[in-house]
Enzyme design. Structure first.
Site, PDB file in Angstrom:
ATOM      1  N   ASP A 178      36.609  41.624  40.310  1.00 57.21           N
ATOM      2  CA  ASP A 178      38.142  41.631  39.784  1.00 57.21           C
ATOM      3  C   ASP A 178      38.472  40.734  38.847  1.00 57.21           C
ATOM      4  O   ASP A 178      39.395  41.119  37.771  1.00 57.21           O
ATOM      5  CB  ASP A 178      38.884  41.162  41.220  1.00 57.21           C
ATOM      6  CG  ASP A 178      39.160  42.365  42.278  1.00 57.21           C
ATOM      7  OD1 ASP A 178      39.336  43.495  41.753  1.00 57.21           O
ATOM      8  OD2 ASP A 178      38.827  42.194  43.253  1.00 57.21           O
ATOM      9  N   TYR A 179      37.861  39.456  38.726  1.00 53.45           N
ATOM     10  CA  TYR A 179      38.079  38.478  37.846  1.00 53.45           C
ATOM     11  C   TYR A 179      37.782  39.004  36.354  1.00 53.45           C
ATOM     12  O   TYR A 179      38.564  39.132  35.518  1.00 53.45           O
ATOM     13  CB  TYR A 179      37.441  37.229  38.075  1.00 53.45           C
ATOM     14  CG  TYR A 179      37.448  36.093  36.848  1.00 53.45           C
ATOM     15  CD1 TYR A 179      38.737  35.596  36.754  1.00 53.45           C
ATOM     16  CD2 TYR A 179      36.538  36.180  35.964  1.00 53.45           C
ATOM     17  CE1 TYR A 179      38.975  34.698  35.450  1.00 53.45           C
ATOM     18  CE2 TYR A 179      36.469  35.102  34.856  1.00 53.45           C
ATOM     19  CZ  TYR A 179      37.779  34.496  34.549  1.00 53.45           C
ATOM     20  OH  TYR A 179      37.854  33.648  33.662  1.00 53.45           O
ATOM     21  N   ASN A 180      36.650  39.753  36.200  1.00 53.46           N
ATOM     22  CA  ASN A 180      36.127  40.385  34.951  1.00 53.46           C
ATOM     23  C   ASN A 180      37.033  41.327  34.642  1.00 53.46           C
ATOM     24  O   ASN A 180      37.396  41.708  33.550  1.00 53.46           O
ATOM     25  CB  ASN A 180      34.653  40.599  35.200  1.00 53.46           C
ATOM     26  CG  ASN A 180      33.742  39.641  35.726  1.00 53.46           C
ATOM     27  OD1 ASN A 180      32.627  40.388  36.532  1.00 53.46           O
ATOM     28  ND2 ASN A 180      33.871  38.542  35.664  1.00 53.46           N
ATOM     29  N   THR A 202      40.226  42.492  35.520  1.00 52.90           N
ATOM     30  CA  THR A 202      41.550  42.178  35.188  1.00 52.90           C
ATOM     31  C   THR A 202      41.565  41.719  33.762  1.00 52.90           C
ATOM     32  O   THR A 202      42.404  41.644  32.997  1.00 52.90           O
ATOM     33  CB  THR A 202      42.045  41.013  36.134  1.00 52.90           C
ATOM     34  OG1 THR A 202      41.385  39.912  36.165  1.00 52.90           O
ATOM     35  CG2 THR A 202      42.188  41.811  37.440  1.00 52.90           C
TER      36      THR A 202
END
Length: 221
Positions: free
Chosen positions: A141-143, A145
């Site tokens: 999710d970090y990557n 977004t």
């Protein structure tokens, strides 16, 4: 590098990078507004040209960006671990928050926008030398977004001049220290335990000193 003094908005300016960047912007005689939730404290010293706004970027209003020339957008979840704990908040803050910021920038006629993305948008590569020409294959999710937010910023290309950077994993000392970063963890272990723990050992990972990150922002300005 410039004789132009600007009013600069720094979102997430109380964080690891911001605590080093903001004093240098003030030293260069810019007026700075830091927009931050200050969840992790306030390590910025008072200054006549510094204004601190305790606010979530999801709740920004037109007046918060009034007369700004440049936005340096650092705000967002800091890593995979935080994003995994709150994926919904990660998508809202990183993607929706950036759209709100860009829309308000247009209303306030902001001329320049710098966004801190991440080299993690490339995912895990077989190549030992990962460069800009390779495909982006985010896996968390970090990557994801970060990559989606890049596209959001690019969609405003006719409204302001933007720079998108993809820094490596940072390391180094800051007033707002982060001890969740690999090099900082290893250094702390060496200093306190006289022993470094290595998991795996075959991984390749790029690193960038936090002061070099700050100098890049100054260079872009």
């Amino acid at each position: 590098y410039t004789n132009l003094y600007m009013k600069i908005i720094v979102t997430g300016g109380a964080g690891y990078v911001g605590c080093l960047l903001v004093p240098k912007l003030l030293k260069d005689k810019h007026k700075v507004v830091v927009i931050d939730t200050f969840w992790f404290g306030d390590y910025l010293k008072p200054h006549r040209n510094l204004k601190k706004l305790k606010k979530d970027i999801l709740n920004l209003k037109k007046k918060d960006l009034e007369n700004a020339d440049l936005i340096i957008h650092l705000a967002g979840m800091a890593n995979d671990t935080a994003s995994n704990l709150a994926p919904k908040l990660t998508w809202e803050t990183t993607c929706l928050g950036t759209k709100i910021l860009c829309d308000l920038a247009i209303i306030n006629k902001v001329k320049y926008f710098i966004y801190a993305s991440s080299s993690s948008v490339y995912g895990i590569k077989k190549e030992k030398r990962v460069h800009e020409g390779l495909s982006c294959e985010p896996i968390s999710d970090y990557n994801k977004t970060k990559l989606v937010t890049e596209k959001i910023v690019k969609s405003y290309k006719d409204k302001f001049k933007y720079f998108i950077i993809r820094p490596s994993t940072l390391y180094g000392e800051s007033p707002k220290m982060r001890l969740d970063l690999t090099m900082n963890i290893l250094t702390m272990q060496a200093a306190k335990k006289k022993k470094i723990s290595v998991f795996g050992g075959q991984q390749y990972r790029p690193y960038l000193h936090v002061n070099d990150m700050v100098d890049l922002y100054l260079y872009l300005i």
